[in-house]
Design a protein around this motif. Structure first.
Motif, PDB file in Angstrom:
ATOM      1  N   GLY A 195      61.715 -12.948 -33.455  1.00 18.06           N
ATOM      2  CA  GLY A 195      61.637 -11.561 -33.503  1.00 18.06           C
ATOM      3  C   GLY A 195      63.400 -11.193 -34.162  1.00 18.06           C
ATOM      4  N   GLY A 196      63.538  -9.838 -34.326  1.00 16.99           N
ATOM      5  CA  GLY A 196      64.731  -9.279 -34.596  1.00 16.99           C
ATOM      6  C   GLY A 196      65.378  -9.441 -35.785  1.00 16.99           C
ATOM      7  N   ILE A 197      66.666  -9.213 -36.393  1.00 17.14           N
ATOM      8  CA  ILE A 197      67.224  -9.388 -37.471  1.00 17.14           C
ATOM      9  C   ILE A 197      67.226 -10.529 -38.092  1.00 17.14           C
ATOM     10  CG2 ILE A 197      69.574  -9.992 -36.784  1.00 17.14           C
ATOM     11  CD1 ILE A 197      68.757  -7.377 -39.542  1.00 17.14           C
ATOM     12  N   GLY A 198      66.917 -11.744 -37.373  1.00 16.48           N
ATOM     13  CA  GLY A 198      66.899 -13.140 -37.883  1.00 16.48           C
ATOM     14  C   GLY A 198      65.595 -13.148 -38.641  1.00 16.48           C
ATOM     15  N   VAL A 199      64.555 -12.642 -38.387  1.00 15.74           N
ATOM     16  CA  VAL A 199      63.487 -12.917 -39.453  1.00 15.74           C
ATOM     17  C   VAL A 199      63.926 -12.393 -40.808  1.00 15.74           C
ATOM     18  CG1 VAL A 199      61.219 -12.182 -39.451  1.00 15.74           C
ATOM     19  CG2 VAL A 199      61.901 -12.544 -37.327  1.00 15.74           C
ATOM     20  N   LEU A 213      66.871 -15.335 -47.040  1.00 14.27           N
ATOM     21  CA  LEU A 213      67.418 -16.543 -47.512  1.00 14.27           C
ATOM     22  C   LEU A 213      66.426 -17.532 -48.401  1.00 14.27           C
ATOM     23  CD1 LEU A 213      69.448 -17.742 -44.394  1.00 14.27           C
ATOM     24  CD2 LEU A 213      70.365 -17.586 -46.671  1.00 14.27           C
ATOM     25  N   SER A 214      65.098 -17.335 -47.822  1.00 12.79           N
ATOM     26  CA  SER A 214      63.985 -18.106 -48.334  1.00 12.79           C
ATOM     27  C   SER A 214      63.523 -17.716 -49.871  1.00 12.79           C
ATOM     28  CB  SER A 214      62.689 -17.917 -47.364  1.00 12.79           C
ATOM     29  OG  SER A 214      62.775 -18.574 -46.277  1.00 12.79           O
ATOM     30  N   ARG A 253      70.921  -9.368 -50.283  1.00 15.67           N
ATOM     31  CA  ARG A 253      70.664  -8.875 -48.889  1.00 15.67           C
ATOM     32  C   ARG A 253      71.159  -9.850 -48.042  1.00 15.67           C
ATOM     33  NH1 ARG A 253      64.263  -7.594 -50.207  1.00 15.67           N
ATOM     34  NH2 ARG A 253      64.388  -5.874 -51.729  1.00 15.67           N
ATOM     35  N   VAL A 254      71.467 -11.082 -48.071  1.00 10.30           N
ATOM     36  CA  VAL A 254      71.838 -12.002 -47.076  1.00 10.30           C
ATOM     37  C   VAL A 254      73.545 -11.232 -46.604  1.00 10.30           C
ATOM     38  CG1 VAL A 254      72.974 -14.151 -46.334  1.00 10.30           C
ATOM     39  CG2 VAL A 254      70.284 -13.872 -47.614  1.00 10.30           C
ATOM     40  N   SER A 255      73.908 -11.060 -47.708  1.00 10.22           N
ATOM     41  CA  SER A 255      75.527 -10.601 -47.401  1.00 10.22           C
ATOM     42  C   SER A 255      75.547  -9.048 -46.541  1.00 10.22           C
ATOM     43  CB  SER A 255      76.309 -10.596 -48.587  1.00 10.22           C
ATOM     44  OG  SER A 255      75.590  -9.317 -49.502  1.00 10.22           O
ATOM     45  N   ILE A 256      74.484  -8.406 -46.968  1.00  6.24           N
ATOM     46  CA  ILE A 256      74.620  -7.146 -46.196  1.00  6.24           C
ATOM     47  C   ILE A 256      74.062  -7.162 -44.711  1.00  6.24           C
ATOM     48  CG2 ILE A 256      72.319  -6.329 -46.759  1.00  6.24           C
ATOM     49  CD1 ILE A 256      75.410  -4.301 -46.734  1.00  6.24           C
ATOM     50  N   ILE A 257      73.068  -8.120 -44.608  1.00  3.59           N
ATOM     51  CA  ILE A 257      72.687  -8.335 -43.219  1.00  3.59           C
ATOM     52  C   ILE A 257      73.856  -8.988 -42.258  1.00  3.59           C
ATOM     53  CG2 ILE A 257      71.356 -10.007 -41.750  1.00  3.59           C
ATOM     54  CD1 ILE A 257      69.005  -9.477 -44.071  1.00  3.59           C
TER      55      ILE A 257
END
Length: 259
Positions: A215-219, A225-226, A232-236
């Motif tokens: 869970g969380g932002i890691g999902v 990334l997938s 989007r990865v950079s903004i995360i």
């Protein structure tokens, strides 16, 4: 002046160490199959990645607010549970409190086992047992916090002033009373500081836990990334950086007030 007088007498020893280290690095690269040439062969792919990564999708920010809040909540709850469980075990892990080497050895052995298990492995095991979700992340963070804080607290107990303990024992105080009134006041600031430190670490760790479904932002990060949505990865990553810096600043301010 002779040449030998201008050269450090340990020069040959240092050269031998450097050569030995280079040989170790070279041997390790050969055994693992690492090739530095691959870095230069993939410069085109690296350029494509950096081009997308350095163009953040600012419109994606509203969609990561809720997962980020879940990550913070996971860290708060997990850290709190971990600290609550860690402090009693830390007291039992020192002969200063128990006066029993056998009990202390068993508790320390158990704590060592907990610290040995990596976060991702813990998360994977809990996902298999309880399923995907924030509850799994909370359990993982709680166990990790337990292992880290219990170690730090019992080491703090080992070096406290024994004067108050001896005074309490002289008037017939029980072990529980000694723990509460003679030991706890001496380490209360350390416990608070270690708890804040654990919370900072858990914010970073909870981001990675999403890779195994905790869970969380890691999902969201894993899915982006997938899908190769590097914008989007950079903004995360930027949002995680802002949260981490903010929490570090708040924790530092609180620790300064505790001193």
């Amino acid at each position: 002046m002779k040449v030998k007088d201008t050269i450090h007498r340990d020069l040959y020893k240092h050269l031998f160490i450097v050569v030995l280290l280079l040989l170790c690095v070279y041997s390790s690269a050969r055994v693992t199959g690492a090739e530095m040439a691959d870095v230069f062969n993939n410069l085109d792919q690296m350029g494509i990645f950096l081009q997308r990564f350095l163009s953040p999708d600012w419109g994606y920010i509203p969609k990561i607010i809720e997962p980020m809040l879940k990550t913070i909540k996971m860290s708060v709850v997990g850290t709190t549970l971990g600290v609550i469980c860690a402090v009693p075990f830390a007291f039992l892990a020192t002969t200063v409190v128990t006066r029993n080497f056998f009990i202390t050895t068993i508790i320390r052995f158990f704590m060592s086992i907990v610290r040995t298990i990596p976060n991702l492995l813990l998360a994977a095991l809990f996902v298999a047992m309880f399923g995907i979700g924030e509850f799994t992340g909370v359990l993982t963070i709680a166990v990790f916090t337990f292992g880290m804080v219990s170690q730090l607290v019992y080491e703090a107990i080992e070096i406290i002033d024994h004067g108050p303990i001896e005074a309490a024992e002289s008037v017939g105080a029980t072990k529980t009373q000694i723990a509460f009134w003679s030991i706890a006041p001496q380490i209360s600031h350390q416990i608070a500081s270690y708890s804040l430190y654990a919370f900072e670490v858990n914010i970073r760790a909870s981001t990675i836990l999403g890779y195994v479904g905790a869970g969380g932002i890691g999902v969201i990060l894993n899915s982006s990334l997938s899908l190769m949505r590097y914008d989007r990865v950079s903004i995360i990553i930027l949002s995680i950086l802002v949260v981490v810096i903010t929490i570090d600043w708040i924790s530092e301010m609180i620790r300064k007030r505790l001193v």
